[in-house]
Design an enzyme around this catalytic site. Structure first.
Site, PDB file in Angstrom:
ATOM      1  N   ASP A   1      -7.539 -41.073  28.860  1.00  0.00           N
ATOM      2  CA  ASP A   1      -7.734 -42.069  29.922  1.00  0.00           C
ATOM      3  C   ASP A   1      -8.998 -41.765  30.724  1.00  0.00           C
ATOM      4  O   ASP A   1      -8.946 -41.640  31.957  1.00  0.00           O
ATOM      5  CB  ASP A   1      -6.516 -42.079  30.850  1.00  0.00           C
TER       6      ASP A   1
ATOM      7  N   LYS B   1      -0.235 -36.147  44.491  1.00  0.00           N
ATOM      8  CA  LYS B   1       0.000 -37.356  43.706  1.00  0.00           C
ATOM      9  C   LYS B   1       1.494 -37.667  43.736  1.00  0.00           C
ATOM     10  O   LYS B   1       2.309 -36.852  43.277  1.00  0.00           O
ATOM     11  CB  LYS B   1      -0.479 -37.144  42.266  1.00  0.00           C
TER      12      LYS B   1
ATOM     13  N   GLN C   1       0.181 -42.828  43.589  1.00  0.00           N
ATOM     14  CA  GLN C   1      -0.971 -42.838  44.482  1.00  0.00           C
ATOM     15  C   GLN C   1      -1.230 -41.410  44.966  1.00  0.00           C
ATOM     16  O   GLN C   1      -0.324 -40.565  44.965  1.00  0.00           O
ATOM     17  CB  GLN C   1      -0.759 -43.791  45.650  1.00  0.00           C
TER      18      GLN C   1
ATOM     19  N   ALA D   1      -2.869 -45.940  41.816  1.00  0.00           N
ATOM     20  CA  ALA D   1      -2.858 -46.339  40.407  1.00  0.00           C
ATOM     21  C   ALA D   1      -1.574 -47.098  40.113  1.00  0.00           C
ATOM     22  O   ALA D   1      -0.747 -47.333  40.997  1.00  0.00           O
ATOM     23  CB  ALA D   1      -2.990 -45.111  39.516  1.00  0.00           C
TER      24      ALA D   1
END
Length: 522
Positions: free
Chosen positions: A307, A175, A160, A156
């Protein structure tokens, strides 16, 4: 004079050579330099502004030729903006993704072009990933994990995700934040602020400061992965009564501000039709359950995951129960609604669903829309004013209406810009969330389903009744409000059953039988 030029050239050559050697030794990427990032952004802003200033000189306003040309300019500008985001990465990609989600607020040339940014996020090298883990967890990667996939499962704009296995055999998702994002984000936002103000000075009708205000407020929160972990745990507890909702468990001992370790959650993206068909997942059930999750977040709790793009919403068939699970990922961006705002928002949606135009106008005005309340209603619902007047719950959306709404986003961009600067800041992420959810419904082809409106109505009724009870001192009055709430909810359930009967084969058979009996009796 010639000697001075030679001396200046010599000094310049030495400085450039020294700078080049320094940058080489430091292994600095030229793209990380603020002057380069600013220069690139300024050049793109100049090109886009110049294009808009000069392209329409010899074209009559509001003609077919004018709108065709404007569409081409929008497309060119969107492509330049996309290329800028890809080059500067990080915060630029994040803001570009935000713009791409505003399907019903921006011209389609922008949103369709910028959507590729969801798959254009940069990747950090394994050397950088190892360094972040070493700095934050104080151990080498091999000391923490038995295995660690070097190829990320997803990348992203800010981080990542890698699949890994712990020494106790558990599989986790790790992450890891891109190492340069923290230092660049504040500078990037300052650059954007300067350039947006310059564009506003050139084009007074286009005021996009709301976008920068949101970025300045939300970026520090999104860069704090401990905050994301807390949000994940809060929403999992808040909506624990939904057995179909899964939120990955956080491993706090392996999490920091730049690293978030959680249980690995696997499934297909919510818009992956091939995956959904292959696993026998009902799109109507999926859409309805997603609507239930977000209706409760928005209307009852005022704590909203903002989101929900397809990469953050996964679906799967539970191997034990055979039921469909919805997995919600990426909990960095949440909007907390103030009670007064949330109650007013409930009243507005209830008025829109019930076709109460007077209450709709009053609620819109109280939320800051002023005389732009018709536009506000259209922006909020992504429906035409004709559909709003007819009742959005009774007038199913059509392809022609959807095209009309997207086209009008270009025609009414100055008014939309004015509206977005008027309404409370809390509304901005709500609008983005609404557009992302509508995008999912569109891909599932469930926009015409009445279940979303029924779920929203049910949550609005519960939220308003709860608010009224909290203000009421009389026990008898509270009892009356509770009974009234239950009666209204029962009516909604009866209506939902009627809608289901009408749509299914059994309902059609019963309708035919009743019609036959009525004819025979008469």
């Amino acid at each position: 004079m010639a000697a001075r030029v030679r001396r200046l050239s010599a000094v310049t050559a030495v400085v450039l050579a020294s700078s080049g050697l320094y940058l080489h030794k430091k292994q600095l990427d030229i793209n990380d330099l603020s002057v380069v990032r600013f220069g690139r952004a300024a050049a793109t802003t100049f090109l886009i502004s110049y294009d808009y200033l000069t392209a329409f000189r010899h074209v009559e306003n509001d003609t077919e030729e004018y709108w065709e040309l404007k569409s081409k300019v929008h497309k060119r500008s969107a492509e330049r903006l996309r290329d800028l985001c890809c080059a500067n990465r990080g915060t630029f990609i994040k803001v570009g993704q935000h713009l791409a989600a505003l399907d019903y607020l921006l011209p389609p040339e922008y949103t369709s072009t910028l959507k590729v940014l969801h798959s254009r996020a940069p990747q950090s090298s394994m050397q950088e990933i190892r360094q972040v883990i070493r700095e934050d967890l104080g151990k080498e990667l091999s000391e923490i994990f038995v295995s660690f996939d070097e190829l990320p499962q997803g990348a992203a704009s800010l981080a990542q995700v890698h699949k890994a296995m712990l020494h106790d055999g558990r599989t986790v998702a790790v992450k890891v934040q891109h190492p340069k994002v923290q230092t660049q984000s504040s500078k990037d936002i300052l650059v954007m602020e300067v350039l947006v103000k310059a564009v506003h000075w050139l084009f007074p009708d286009f005021a996009f400061m709301w976008l920068l205000e949101e970025a300045k407020k939300n970026m520090p929160l999104e860069l704090d992965f401990l905050n994301e972990g807390r949000n994940a745990e809060k929403v999992a507890k808040m909506l624990s009564h939904f057995s179909f909702l899964k939120v990955p468990k956080i491993h706090w001992d392996l999490s920091t501000k730049r690293i978030l370790t959680m249980d690995l959650a696997e499934g297909g993206q919510v818009n992956d039709k091939e995956y959904i068909q292959k696993h026998g997942i009902s799109v109507n059930e999926l859409s309805e359950n997603l609507g239930k999750i977000y209706s409760e977040m928005i209307f009852l709790h005022g704590f909203i995951h903002c989101d929900p793009h397809p990469g953050n919403v996964l679906v799967r068939k539970c191997p034990h129960s055979g039921k469909t699970d919805i997995i919600l990922l990426d909990h960095g961006l949440y909007q907390v609604l103030q009670t007064d705002f949330r109650v007013e928002y409930c009243k507005l949606w209830q008025a829109l669903i019930n076709r109460d135009l007077k209450e709709m106008e009053q609620s819109s005005r109280r939320l800051g829309a002023g005389d732009l309340y018709p536009l506000f209603a259209c922006v909020l619902t992504a429906r035409s004013w004709t559909a709003v007047n007819s009742g959005i719950s009774s007038a199913p959306i059509t392809h022609s209406e959807d095209v009309e709404i997207r086209t009008n986003a270009a025609r009414y961009l100055p008014q939309i810009s004015d509206l977005l600067n008027r309404i409370p800041r809390q509304m901005l992420l709500l609008l983005k969330t609404n557009d992302l959810l509508r995008g999912i419904e569109s891909s599932l082809q469930t926009q015409a389903s009445s279940s979303s409106f029924i779920n929203m109505s049910r949550c609005c009724v519960r939220a308003l009744a709860r608010h009224k009870r909290s203000k009421c001192r009389s026990s008898l009055k509270r009892l009356h409000l509770t009974v009234s709430e239950q009666v209204t909810l029962f009516k909604l359930t009866v209506y939902q059953v009627c809608v289901w009967l009408h749509s299914c084969v059994l309902g059609q058979w019963l309708s035919a039988l009743l019609g036959f009996l009525h004819t025979t009796h008469s």
